[in-house]
Scaffold this active site. Structure first.
Site, short mmCIF file in Angstrom:
data_model
loop_
_atom_site.label_atom_id
_atom_site.label_comp_id
_atom_site.label_asym_id
_atom_site.label_seq_id
_atom_site.Cartn_x
_atom_site.Cartn_y
_atom_site.Cartn_z
N CYS A 91 -52.54 45.77 -87.81
CA CYS A 91 -51.58 45.35 -87.24
C CYS A 91 -50.15 46.55 -86.83
CB CYS A 91 -50.63 44.30 -88.85
SG CYS A 91 -50.63 46.50 -90.00
N HIS A 181 -47.72 46.13 -93.74
CA HIS A 181 -47.46 45.12 -92.93
C HIS A 181 -46.56 46.05 -91.51
CE1 HIS A 181 -48.75 42.13 -90.42
NE2 HIS A 181 -47.30 41.28 -90.08
#
Length: 333
Positions: A91, A181
């Site tokens: 990510c 994230h």
């Protein structure tokens, strides 16, 4: 390292050299320690920011009909580079590419149209070919193409920490670890977009040109952070900006140029340390210490040293259990 994608640190030096190794020119990352718009504006031109946060596990993350903030823009996914995240640990690089591939100075995303956006970036031949190939695909297939790109994966993994004893794809500990994230925010075609590969589409946060981006993106980030408990402080924000050495050369600021050159040298050294396996070095140091102790007084001196170390460690642990702190106890040589 595994054959898949390894985790990388949220660090400006890591992401800057990741950009460079992917072929992008005259661009870097700067870490932001405040949400003051003026700090971000001072780095102009700013191409976008990437934001790291704790992944929430108490509720479904991906929205279906409406995001918690902003609105889904499904049609935008056909005009701009937006890829679904299909694999773990990628990510950070995907957030980086979400900004970078929408700022190609030779691309067709419109990021430099009408003079509203920051000057485009030379993303290099390899990434330009990747972007051109994937733009005809839907977001989920763009994500698959990204995960299967050997160039992007190899460059990404080259910045992972050396882990000689752990395969990060085979974690078996019973205690769940906090997950984090990365997402991206960038102005494209006069709109502030949030690009998150775990969401079904780009999220629009309204009209926004380059000059307005620092203030508007900080407002969005403030609202996002406010959704967390006040005790949660594990966030990281980095801005993708034009290489600060270029600006220093343009205005003839030799002091700023040397400062930025030194920063690059420091980043390069730190990145080299991340890649290095220090097991052999640690073993050699330990062997040398043991040999010195044996030379001082044979096995008796060695055993005495071991027992003293055990006693000090026990004392430190007991002090911590009593809440007294105690600090670190140095092991005398």
């Amino acid at each position: 390292m595994s054959g898949g994608w390894n985790t990388i640190e949220s660090d400006a030096g890591v992401f800057t050299f990741l950009l460079n190794n992917l072929g992008a020119q005259d661009v870097q990352f700067e870490e932001l320690l405040t949400l003051e718009p003026e700090v971000l504006a001072a780095l102009y031109p700013v191409y976008g920011v990437i934001f790291l946060f704790k992944y929430p596990t108490d509720a479904p993350y991906a929205a279906t009909d409406k995001p918690l903030d902003g609105t889904f823009d499904h049609e935008a996914a056909e005009r701009i580079f937006f890829a679904a995240q299909t694999i773990q640990n990628a990510c950070g690089t995907q957030a980086l590419l979400s900004v970078l591939l929408n700022k190609d100075q030779e691309g067709d995303s419109g990021s430099t149209s009408a003079g509203d956006e920051a000057t485009g970036i030379d993303i290099g031949k390899s990434l330009r070919e990747f972007r051109d190939f994937t733009m005809v695909l839907p977001p989920e297939f763009r994500g698959e193409a990204l995960s299967n790109s050997e160039l992007i994966r190899d460059v990404h993994n080259s910045f992972a920490k050396s882990s000689p004893f752990v395969d990060e794809t085979q974690r078996t500990s019973g205690e769940p670890e906090d997950a984090f994230h990365f997402i991206a925010y960038t102005p494209i075609n006069g709109t502030l977009y949030e690009l998150d590969g775990l969401q079904p589409a780009p999220i629009s946060h309204g009209p926004c040109i380059a000059d307005e981006f620092p203030a508007k993106v900080m407002d969005v980030l403030q609202r996002r952070i406010a959704r967390y408990d006040m005790s949660e402080i594990r966030f990281n924000l980095m801005a993708m900006v034009r290489d600060l050495r270029v600006r220093a050369r343009e205005i003839g600021d030799g002091e700023a140029l040397e400062r930025e050159e030194q920063k690059r040298r420091d980043w390069q050294f730190e990145n080299a340390l991340r890649r290095h396996n220090f097991v052999g070095f640690a073993g050699a140091v330990l062997k040398g210490v043991v040999e010195d102790k044996l030379a001082e007084g044979g096995d008796a001196a060695y055993q005495k040293w071991i027992e003293e170390a055990k006693a000090k460690t026990k004392q430190r642990l007991e002090s911590k259990r009593r809440g007294g702190g105690g600090g670190d106890v140095e092991m005398e040589g």
